[in-house]
Design a protein around this motif. Structure first.
Motif, PDB file in Angstrom:
ATOM      1  N   VAL A  71       0.867  -1.177   0.000  1.00 58.92           N
ATOM      2  CA  VAL A  71       0.000   0.000   0.000  1.00 58.92           C
ATOM      3  C   VAL A  71       0.903   1.225   0.000  1.00 58.92           C
ATOM      4  CG1 VAL A  71      -1.823   1.245   1.218  1.00 58.92           C
ATOM      5  CG2 VAL A  71      -1.740  -1.260   1.324  1.00 58.92           C
ATOM      6  N   MET A  72       0.624   2.145  -0.916  1.00 56.87           N
ATOM      7  CA  MET A  72       1.402   3.377  -1.026  1.00 56.87           C
ATOM      8  C   MET A  72       0.455   4.564  -1.032  1.00 56.87           C
ATOM      9  SD  MET A  72       4.048   2.175  -3.993  1.00 56.87           S
ATOM     10  CE  MET A  72       2.738   1.443  -4.966  1.00 56.87           C
ATOM     11  N   PRO A  73       0.664   5.507  -0.130  1.00 59.25           N
ATOM     12  CA  PRO A  73      -0.133   6.732  -0.199  1.00 59.25           C
ATOM     13  C   PRO A  73       0.243   7.495  -1.456  1.00 59.25           C
ATOM     14  CG  PRO A  73       1.061   6.560   1.889  1.00 59.25           C
ATOM     15  CD  PRO A  73       1.582   5.496   0.993  1.00 59.25           C
ATOM     16  N   SER A  74      -0.756   7.847  -2.283  1.00 57.68           N
ATOM     17  CA  SER A  74      -0.467   8.591  -3.506  1.00 57.68           C
ATOM     18  C   SER A  74      -1.723   9.310  -3.973  1.00 57.68           C
ATOM     19  CB  SER A  74       0.049   7.649  -4.600  1.00 57.68           C
ATOM     20  OG  SER A  74      -0.922   6.692  -4.920  1.00 57.68           O
ATOM     21  N   GLY A  75      -1.542  10.163  -4.957  1.00 51.79           N
ATOM     22  CA  GLY A  75      -2.662  10.864  -5.561  1.00 51.79           C
ATOM     23  C   GLY A  75      -2.974  12.185  -4.896  1.00 51.79           C
ATOM     24  N   GLU A  76      -3.918  12.882  -5.493  1.00 52.10           N
ATOM     25  CA  GLU A  76      -4.413  14.157  -4.978  1.00 52.10           C
ATOM     26  C   GLU A  76      -5.922  14.087  -4.921  1.00 52.10           C
ATOM     27  OE1 GLU A  76      -3.695  17.306  -3.440  1.00 52.10           O
ATOM     28  OE2 GLU A  76      -1.777  16.295  -3.585  1.00 52.10           O
ATOM     29  N   PRO A  77      -6.570  14.036  -3.803  1.00 51.65           N
ATOM     30  CA  PRO A  77      -5.971  14.055  -2.480  1.00 51.65           C
ATOM     31  C   PRO A  77      -5.276  12.729  -2.173  1.00 51.65           C
ATOM     32  CG  PRO A  77      -8.323  13.692  -2.288  1.00 51.65           C
ATOM     33  CD  PRO A  77      -8.021  13.908  -3.750  1.00 51.65           C
ATOM     34  N   LEU A  78      -4.397  12.749  -1.189  1.00 46.39           N
ATOM     35  CA  LEU A  78      -3.628  11.576  -0.799  1.00 46.39           C
ATOM     36  C   LEU A  78      -4.560  10.459  -0.353  1.00 46.39           C
ATOM     37  CD1 LEU A  78      -0.604  11.033  -0.680  1.00 46.39           C
ATOM     38  CD2 LEU A  78      -0.672  11.547   1.747  1.00 46.39           C
ATOM     39  N   ARG A  79      -4.350   9.244  -0.920  1.00 43.55           N
ATOM     40  CA  ARG A  79      -5.174   8.097  -0.536  1.00 43.55           C
ATOM     41  C   ARG A  79      -4.315   6.848  -0.534  1.00 43.55           C
ATOM     42  NH1 ARG A  79      -9.611   7.241  -5.103  1.00 43.55           N
ATOM     43  NH2 ARG A  79     -10.709   7.934  -3.287  1.00 43.55           N
ATOM     44  N   ALA A  80      -4.819   5.815   0.129  1.00 45.09           N
ATOM     45  CA  ALA A  80      -4.116   4.536   0.223  1.00 45.09           C
ATOM     46  C   ALA A  80      -4.405   3.729  -1.044  1.00 45.09           C
ATOM     47  CB  ALA A  80      -4.581   3.781   1.455  1.00 45.09           C
ATOM     48  N   ASN A  81      -3.396   3.541  -1.873  1.00 47.96           N
ATOM     49  CA  ASN A  81      -3.529   2.763  -3.097  1.00 47.96           C
ATOM     50  C   ASN A  81      -2.709   1.493  -2.956  1.00 47.96           C
ATOM     51  OD1 ASN A  81      -5.191   4.209  -5.130  1.00 47.96           O
ATOM     52  ND2 ASN A  81      -3.769   5.843  -4.592  1.00 47.96           N
ATOM     53  N   GLY A  82      -3.307   0.391  -3.335  1.00 46.66           N
ATOM     54  CA  GLY A  82      -2.643  -0.888  -3.179  1.00 46.66           C
ATOM     55  C   GLY A  82      -2.372  -1.581  -4.492  1.00 46.66           C
TER      56      GLY A  82
END
Length: 166
Positions: A71-82
């Motif tokens: 799981v890496m926090p990424s994106g705008e807004p920041l979210r948990a992406n796996g």
């Protein structure tokens, strides 16, 4: 003496019961799909410098197949992406090689006891009651982790807290 045995039995049963999600950190939480065929086993990341916030394995029944999840926090807004992967090569990897070994990717949601949906929290937070991996089941069927000796039973996208691992 019968009462003493009942008390002893009850205390043994309570101690054998799985921990509650809020008594476990996310890094130790274990989840299962409703059929119990697929299990998510979270584990410590192992480094404060890591770009990942969580690591987990997906166990496919009694096949011996373990898929790797990060799981890496990424994106705008920041979210948990796996990302869930099956036998990905290491080192200098091409985009095509990564695509071929990716089983699923997307946002990972945590669901609390009241049914409120939020983002998965970092590994030191209390464990979520349920984990939601949107479209995990359909993605699994289309991946390298599907077929003889691998996944052959549909998976839910929702995984319920099962216990606290070590």
């Amino acid at each position: 003496m019968i009462c003493g045995r009942n008390v002893l039995f009850a205390s043994l049963m309570l101690s054998a019961a799985p921990a509650l999600a809020d008594e476990c950190t996310q890094a130790q939480a274990v989840y299962a799909d409703p059929a119990g065929t697929y299990e998510l086993h979270f584990e410590p990341v192992g480094s404060e410098a890591a770009v990942t916030s969580n690591h987990f394995k997906v166990r496919i029944g009694d096949t011996g197949v373990l898929l790797d999840g990060v799981v890496m926090p990424s994106g705008e807004p920041l979210r948990a992406n796996g990302i869930v992967m099956n036998d990905c090569p290491t080192g200098d990897v091409t985009g095509a090689e990564l695509e071929a070994c990716t089983v699923w990717q997307g946002p990972i949601y945590a669901v609390d006891k009241a049914g409120q949906i939020g983002l998965l929290q970092p590994e030191d937070a209390p464990a979520a009651d349920r984990i939601l991996l949107p479209d995990f089941g359909p993605s699994l069927r289309e991946s390298s982790a599907w077929g003889e000796g691998k996944g052959t039973t549909d998976s839910s996208d929702v995984f319920q807290f099962k216990g606290c691992g070590s």
